[in-house]
Scaffold this motif. Structure first.
Motif, PDB file in Angstrom:
ATOM      1  N   LEU A  62       0.831  -1.202   0.000  1.00 32.69           N
ATOM      2  CA  LEU A  62       0.000   0.000   0.000  1.00 32.69           C
ATOM      3  C   LEU A  62       0.870   1.259   0.000  1.00 32.69           C
ATOM      4  N   ARG A  63       1.858   1.246   0.869  1.00 35.34           N
ATOM      5  CA  ARG A  63       2.720   2.424   0.989  1.00 35.34           C
ATOM      6  C   ARG A  63       3.436   2.714  -0.340  1.00 35.34           C
ATOM      7  N   ALA A  64       3.947   1.645  -0.980  1.00 34.90           N
ATOM      8  CA  ALA A  64       4.668   1.818  -2.252  1.00 34.90           C
ATOM      9  C   ALA A  64       3.738   2.405  -3.310  1.00 34.90           C
ATOM     10  N   LYS A  65       2.505   1.897  -3.360  1.00 34.03           N
ATOM     11  CA  LYS A  65       1.545   2.380  -4.366  1.00 34.03           C
ATOM     12  C   LYS A  65       1.176   3.842  -4.110  1.00 34.03           C
ATOM     13  N   VAL A  66       0.970   4.151  -2.842  1.00 26.09           N
ATOM     14  CA  VAL A  66       0.572   5.517  -2.488  1.00 26.09           C
ATOM     15  C   VAL A  66       1.704   6.497  -2.781  1.00 26.09           C
ATOM     16  N   GLU A  67       2.933   6.065  -2.495  1.00 23.71           N
ATOM     17  CA  GLU A  67       4.070   6.960  -2.754  1.00 23.71           C
ATOM     18  C   GLU A  67       4.253   7.198  -4.253  1.00 23.71           C
ATOM     19  N   ALA A  68       3.936   6.153  -5.050  1.00 18.99           N
ATOM     20  CA  ALA A  68       4.071   6.305  -6.505  1.00 18.99           C
ATOM     21  C   ALA A  68       2.949   7.157  -7.091  1.00 18.99           C
ATOM     22  N   ASP A  69       1.816   7.203  -6.402  1.00 15.31           N
ATOM     23  CA  ASP A  69       0.633   7.911  -6.912  1.00 15.31           C
ATOM     24  C   ASP A  69      -0.009   8.759  -5.813  1.00 15.31           C
ATOM     25  N   PRO A  70       0.665   9.811  -5.366  1.00 16.73           N
ATOM     26  CA  PRO A  70       0.185  10.534  -4.177  1.00 16.73           C
ATOM     27  C   PRO A  70      -1.188  11.188  -4.344  1.00 16.73           C
ATOM     28  N   GLU A  71      -1.646  11.393  -5.586  1.00 17.41           N
ATOM     29  CA  GLU A  71      -2.952  12.051  -5.789  1.00 17.41           C
ATOM     30  C   GLU A  71      -4.117  11.061  -5.802  1.00 17.41           C
ATOM     31  N   ALA A  72      -3.818   9.764  -5.855  1.00 14.23           N
ATOM     32  CA  ALA A  72      -4.893   8.778  -6.028  1.00 14.23           C
ATOM     33  C   ALA A  72      -5.748   8.636  -4.774  1.00 14.23           C
ATOM     34  N   GLU A  73      -7.005   8.223  -5.006  1.00 10.30           N
ATOM     35  CA  GLU A  73      -7.888   7.882  -3.897  1.00 10.30           C
ATOM     36  C   GLU A  73      -7.659   6.400  -3.564  1.00 10.30           C
ATOM     37  N   LEU A  74      -8.021   5.988  -2.346  1.00 13.72           N
ATOM     38  CA  LEU A  74      -7.813   4.590  -1.929  1.00 13.72           C
ATOM     39  C   LEU A  74      -9.120   3.941  -1.536  1.00 13.72           C
ATOM     40  N   PHE A  75      -9.454   2.795  -2.160  1.00 13.88           N
ATOM     41  CA  PHE A  75     -10.602   1.988  -1.721  1.00 13.88           C
ATOM     42  C   PHE A  75     -10.029   0.713  -1.093  1.00 13.88           C
ATOM     43  N   ILE A  76     -10.370   0.482   0.164  1.00 15.45           N
ATOM     44  CA  ILE A  76      -9.769  -0.650   0.883  1.00 15.45           C
ATOM     45  C   ILE A  76     -10.863  -1.517   1.512  1.00 15.45           C
ATOM     46  N   HIS A  77     -10.825  -2.819   1.219  1.00  8.12           N
ATOM     47  CA  HIS A  77     -11.783  -3.733   1.860  1.00  8.12           C
ATOM     48  C   HIS A  77     -11.297  -4.001   3.288  1.00  8.12           C
ATOM     49  N   PRO A  78     -12.229  -3.991   4.276  1.00 10.01           N
ATOM     50  CA  PRO A  78     -11.768  -4.135   5.672  1.00 10.01           C
ATOM     51  C   PRO A  78     -11.145  -5.481   6.006  1.00 10.01           C
ATOM     52  N   GLU A  79     -11.266  -6.484   5.127  1.00  8.80           N
ATOM     53  CA  GLU A  79     -10.582  -7.762   5.373  1.00  8.80           C
ATOM     54  C   GLU A  79      -9.080  -7.676   5.096  1.00  8.80           C
ATOM     55  N   CYS A  80      -8.628  -6.605   4.455  1.00  6.85           N
ATOM     56  CA  CYS A  80      -7.225  -6.523   4.048  1.00  6.85           C
ATOM     57  C   CYS A  80      -6.284  -6.395   5.232  1.00  6.85           C
ATOM     58  N   GLY A  81      -5.126  -7.053   5.101  1.00  7.51           N
ATOM     59  CA  GLY A  81      -4.084  -6.874   6.103  1.00  7.51           C
ATOM     60  C   GLY A  81      -3.619  -5.427   6.166  1.00  7.51           C
ATOM     61  N   CYS A  82      -3.860  -4.660   5.104  1.00  5.27           N
ATOM     62  CA  CYS A  82      -3.371  -3.275   5.061  1.00  5.27           C
ATOM     63  C   CYS A  82      -4.366  -2.273   5.641  1.00  5.27           C
ATOM     64  N   ALA A  83      -5.587  -2.728   6.035  1.00  7.06           N
ATOM     65  CA  ALA A  83      -6.584  -1.751   6.513  1.00  7.06           C
ATOM     66  C   ALA A  83      -6.044  -0.983   7.717  1.00  7.06           C
ATOM     67  N   THR A  84      -5.359  -1.712   8.612  1.00  6.32           N
ATOM     68  CA  THR A  84      -4.794  -1.055   9.788  1.00  6.32           C
ATOM     69  C   THR A  84      -3.732  -0.057   9.346  1.00  6.32           C
ATOM     70  N   SER A  85      -2.874  -0.494   8.430  1.00  6.60           N
ATOM     71  CA  SER A  85      -1.825   0.390   7.939  1.00  6.60           C
ATOM     72  C   SER A  85      -2.407   1.617   7.264  1.00  6.60           C
ATOM     73  N   ALA A  86      -3.518   1.414   6.521  1.00  2.47           N
ATOM     74  CA  ALA A  86      -4.116   2.539   5.796  1.00  2.47           C
ATOM     75  C   ALA A  86      -4.521   3.622   6.786  1.00  2.47           C
ATOM     76  N   LEU A  87      -5.137   3.201   7.900  1.00  2.00           N
ATOM     77  CA  LEU A  87      -5.575   4.201   8.872  1.00  2.00           C
ATOM     78  C   LEU A  87      -4.359   4.813   9.589  1.00  2.00           C
ATOM     79  N   TYR A  88      -3.339   3.974   9.832  1.00  2.00           N
ATOM     80  CA  TYR A  88      -2.119   4.493  10.453  1.00  2.00           C
ATOM     81  C   TYR A  88      -1.458   5.511   9.511  1.00  2.00           C
ATOM     82  N   LEU A  89      -1.356   5.120   8.232  1.00  2.00           N
ATOM     83  CA  LEU A  89      -0.710   6.012   7.259  1.00  2.00           C
ATOM     84  C   LEU A  89      -1.503   7.309   7.108  1.00  2.00           C
ATOM     85  N   ALA A  90      -2.841   7.183   7.181  1.00  2.00           N
ATOM     86  CA  ALA A  90      -3.678   8.387   7.088  1.00  2.00           C
ATOM     87  C   ALA A  90      -3.420   9.282   8.295  1.00  2.00           C
TER      88      ALA A  90
END
Ligand code: 13P
Ligand code: SF4
Length: 331
Positions: free
Chosen positions: A193-221
């Protein structure tokens, strides 16, 4: 192979018309989950998330339901429409998340917490649902938990990431979470997630809550790495609604890649890109046009649930259907 078959599979070129003809002949309705192959989604009468398809199954008039999804979803349709014939084109289409808890394990957990209310994600077997007080899906899990008396303990199973998401939103401290996970979603991690976001800082993110990255997404936010207002934790049908409404030119999507088909149809002007291209559910992809044709021709594989299990499971599923906001199906 005949001249009217496609090159590689032997599938008749007119397979889609044949499916529609057989569906009429069999008085069958075809339901498909958002993760199905695009050609299966396109031929279905209804496409949606687990909750929307449960609702559709409960409401259909047809005498047969052909469920293009995984086995627990077809079982849920059977539980809700017990007098109907429910078919799944391949009964081996299981779910690694549903496999993480058995009815015996749940009974043992309940014995450790007498008086607790059991909330089970719909990704569970009928036998586990029969031991459950109320089911939930990713689109109404927060509403289901919020509807329970704040002083009552909750046992939430089986998905640890969805559980953590619900706990974060509701602020609930008396909620015990089963440590299950879906191998597909757990594989979408914070580093991807972090790599994708860094490559595309303007993009919006849709995340399913089952993802291992959901916690990271909120932390990164929270840390300002991804913009909180552009980070959306959504069920699969929630993603379709958000796709229709977005003004972003690019959206990074963290869920099973079958989802991209409905998102691109919902908003062809936006670029939808998977956070992890390898996030493919092999069980969902077991349902193919060939197997759908076979299913309608031979009326197999029939999904059965023992009557006593279905009756107890129905109560928990009907409570789920009654709670929370309606989710969308595409027709
Ligand atoms: P939805 O309830 O969002 O459709 O998700 C079901 C599922 O199996 C996710 O992996
Ligand atoms: Fe189960 Fe995961 Fe496949 Fe969904 S994506 S059906 S949770 S294995």
């Amino acid at each position: 192979m005949t001249s009217s078959s496609t090159e590689s599979t032997g599938l008749p070129a007119d397979w889609a018309e044949e499916v529609r003809r057989l569906a009429r002949e069999r008085d069958a309705v075809i339901l498909a989950h958002n993760y199905q192959l695009p050609e299966i989604q396109d031929i279905a009468d209804h496409v949606g998330d687990s909750l929307a398809l449960s609702r559709a199954a409960a409401a259909v008039d047809a005498s047969t339901i052909v469920f293009c999804g995984v086995h627990f979803m077809a079982e849920t349709a059977k539980i809700l429409s017990y007098d109907k014939t429910v078919l799944i084109p391949d009964e081996r289409a299981g779910c690694s998340l549903a496999d993480t808890i058995t009815a015996d394990q749940l009974r043992a957990w309940k014995a450790e917490h007498p008086g607790a209310v059991v909330v089970s994600y719909v990704n569970t077997t009928a036998a586990v649902k029969a031991e459950t007080d109320v089911c939930c899906t990713s689109s109404n899990a927060v509403d289901v938990v919020a509807s329970i008396d704040p002083d009552t303990e909750i046992l939430f199973c089986p998905d640890q990431f969805l559980g953590a998401h619900v706990q974060r939103i509701t602020g609930r401290t008396n909620m015990h979470i089963w440590m299950g996970e879906c191998h597909v979603h757990a594989g979408i991690n914070g580093a991807d997630l972090r790599a994708k976001v860094e490559a595309d800082p303007e993009a919006e993110l849709f995340i399913h809550p089952e993802c291992g990255c959901a916690t990271s997404a909120l932390y990164l936010a929270g840390a300002g790495v991804v913009p909180a207002e552009r980070t959306k934790i959504l069920s699969t049908s929630g993603m379709v609604t958000a796709a229709q409404q977005t003004t972003a030119s690019k959206v990074l999507v963290a869920t099973e890649t079958g989802m991209l088909h409905q998102l691109r149809k919902a908003n062809p002007l936006v670029i939808f890109e998977p956070v992890n291209r390898a996030a493919v559910c092999k069980y969902m992809k077991m349902i193919t046009p060939e197997k759908l044709l076979r299913s309608l021709r031979t009326m197999t594989d029939e999904v059965t649930v023992p009557a006593d299990v279905a009756e107890r499971a129905r109560r928990s599923v009907e409570r789920m259907i009654a709670i929370g906001t309606p989710s969308r199906t595409a027709e």
